[in-house]
Design a protein around this motif. Sequence first.
Motif, PDB file in Angstrom:
ATOM      1  N   SER A   1      42.859   5.198   7.799  1.00  0.00           N
ATOM      2  CA  SER A   1      43.383   5.389   6.449  1.00  0.00           C
ATOM      3  C   SER A   1      42.284   5.444   5.390  1.00  0.00           C
ATOM      4  O   SER A   1      42.541   5.794   4.237  1.00  0.00           O
ATOM      5  CB  SER A   1      44.353   4.252   6.100  1.00  0.00           C
ATOM      6  N   LEU A   2      41.042   5.100   5.771  1.00  0.00           N
ATOM      7  CA  LEU A   2      39.937   5.119   4.810  1.00  0.00           C
ATOM      8  C   LEU A   2      39.466   6.547   4.567  1.00  0.00           C
ATOM      9  O   LEU A   2      39.372   7.354   5.488  1.00  0.00           O
ATOM     10  CB  LEU A   2      38.773   4.270   5.320  1.00  0.00           C
ATOM     11  N   GLU A   3      39.156   6.851   3.306  1.00  0.00           N
ATOM     12  CA  GLU A   3      38.707   8.199   2.963  1.00  0.00           C
ATOM     13  C   GLU A   3      37.221   8.387   3.230  1.00  0.00           C
ATOM     14  O   GLU A   3      36.781   9.461   3.621  1.00  0.00           O
ATOM     15  CB  GLU A   3      39.009   8.479   1.479  1.00  0.00           C
ATOM     16  N   GLN A   4      36.412   7.329   2.997  1.00  0.00           N
ATOM     17  CA  GLN A   4      34.976   7.424   3.210  1.00  0.00           C
ATOM     18  C   GLN A   4      34.533   6.379   4.231  1.00  0.00           C
ATOM     19  O   GLN A   4      34.919   5.214   4.135  1.00  0.00           O
ATOM     20  CB  GLN A   4      34.216   7.212   1.892  1.00  0.00           C
ATOM     21  N   VAL A   5      33.739   6.801   5.175  1.00  0.00           N
ATOM     22  CA  VAL A   5      33.249   5.899   6.216  1.00  0.00           C
ATOM     23  C   VAL A   5      31.720   5.904   6.185  1.00  0.00           C
ATOM     24  O   VAL A   5      31.108   6.955   6.348  1.00  0.00           O
ATOM     25  CB  VAL A   5      33.741   6.340   7.611  1.00  0.00           C
ATOM     26  N   PRO A   6      31.083   4.746   5.975  1.00  0.00           N
ATOM     27  CA  PRO A   6      29.613   4.669   5.918  1.00  0.00           C
ATOM     28  C   PRO A   6      29.007   4.662   7.324  1.00  0.00           C
ATOM     29  O   PRO A   6      28.664   3.608   7.868  1.00  0.00           O
ATOM     30  CB  PRO A   6      29.372   3.347   5.183  1.00  0.00           C
ATOM     31  N   TRP A   7      28.835   5.837   7.918  1.00  0.00           N
ATOM     32  CA  TRP A   7      28.470   5.924   9.318  1.00  0.00           C
ATOM     33  C   TRP A   7      27.117   5.289   9.635  1.00  0.00           C
ATOM     34  O   TRP A   7      26.936   4.694  10.700  1.00  0.00           O
ATOM     35  CB  TRP A   7      28.474   7.391   9.766  1.00  0.00           C
ATOM     36  N   SER A   8      26.144   5.414   8.750  1.00  0.00           N
ATOM     37  CA  SER A   8      24.825   4.843   9.026  1.00  0.00           C
ATOM     38  C   SER A   8      24.901   3.325   9.129  1.00  0.00           C
ATOM     39  O   SER A   8      24.265   2.719  10.013  1.00  0.00           O
ATOM     40  CB  SER A   8      23.829   5.249   7.939  1.00  0.00           C
ATOM     41  N   GLU A   9      25.681   2.690   8.262  1.00  0.00           N
ATOM     42  CA  GLU A   9      25.862   1.246   8.327  1.00  0.00           C
ATOM     43  C   GLU A   9      26.580   0.844   9.619  1.00  0.00           C
ATOM     44  O   GLU A   9      26.244  -0.167  10.251  1.00  0.00           O
ATOM     45  CB  GLU A   9      26.677   0.754   7.126  1.00  0.00           C
ATOM     46  N   LEU A  10      27.556   1.628  10.015  1.00  0.00           N
ATOM     47  CA  LEU A  10      28.335   1.306  11.203  1.00  0.00           C
ATOM     48  C   LEU A  10      27.503   1.426  12.474  1.00  0.00           C
ATOM     49  O   LEU A  10      27.597   0.581  13.370  1.00  0.00           O
ATOM     50  CB  LEU A  10      29.565   2.218  11.306  1.00  0.00           C
ATOM     51  N   VAL A  11      26.685   2.459  12.568  1.00  0.00           N
ATOM     52  CA  VAL A  11      25.835   2.636  13.756  1.00  0.00           C
ATOM     53  C   VAL A  11      24.839   1.486  13.858  1.00  0.00           C
ATOM     54  O   VAL A  11      24.645   0.912  14.945  1.00  0.00           O
ATOM     55  CB  VAL A  11      25.107   3.991  13.705  1.00  0.00           C
ATOM     56  N   LEU A  12      24.212   1.139  12.748  1.00  0.00           N
ATOM     57  CA  LEU A  12      23.249   0.038  12.761  1.00  0.00           C
ATOM     58  C   LEU A  12      23.937  -1.276  13.122  1.00  0.00           C
ATOM     59  O   LEU A  12      23.422  -2.059  13.931  1.00  0.00           O
ATOM     60  CB  LEU A  12      22.576  -0.085  11.390  1.00  0.00           C
TER      61      LEU A  12
END
Length: 265
Positions: free
Chosen positions: A209-220
């Motif tokens: 349901s989130l519009e923006q996902v901070p992928w760099s933070e999630l991978v780290l």
Amino acid sequence: MELFQIVALALIQGLTEFLPISSSAHLILPTEVLGWPDQGLAFDVAVHFGSLIAVVVYFRRDVWALLRDGLGGLVNNRYTDEGRLAWLIVLATIPAGLAGLAFKDFIESHLRHASVIAATTIGFGILLWWADVRGARTQALAQLNWKRALWIGMAQALALIPGTSRSGITITAGLMLGMKREAAARFSFLMSIPVIALSALLLTFDLLSLEQVPWSELVLGTVLSCISAYLCIHFFLQFINRIGMAPFAIYRLLLGAALIWMIVG
């Protein structure tokens, strides 16, 4: 979040997911003491996924044997020790799954408070210490039966209460039922695989349901959580028979006291 916050929270999650010291108690401290922002749902998914990767990789041979012999037993109706253990893990997972579906919203709304976490951190820390001292510590993992597995599974359901610690309460239950320290810890870690997987799956559905996902933070966060969780499992199993549960129980008492000091201060 800033880079330092991402690193710190990922390492905290990876370490405290498997140590019997409560991840929720530790994740509330940066927010309460340092005023850090809540890490958010997406980051929770990432660090849980990192912990899941770690435990599956560490126990990869066990996981393969459990899947192979557990499913094979359904076909030929002949169960090895690994096949029987696989279905005991399934049985032990059911109480936590049902409790999560029934009480998730209530727990999120009413129990995620520092006072609750302080009480459970101290209370279940004392219980962990008592179980380690009073437990017979004679039962190997191969001797586990369905009744004991179900009792440990019901104990795991209590971990939905913040501050309890999933690994802490399941190891406590295993010790109370007479299991050896390493056997109780090993079963606790294997039990975590379906629980963490289901938790991460449910969180992922919410994440859609989130519009923006901070992928760099999630991978780290995923990578750091995975590394710290893997090392935690390895060294915990290496040293648990030597050090026992007393250091973790004492640490929980000190942590609970710090939380109480924060509340009244």
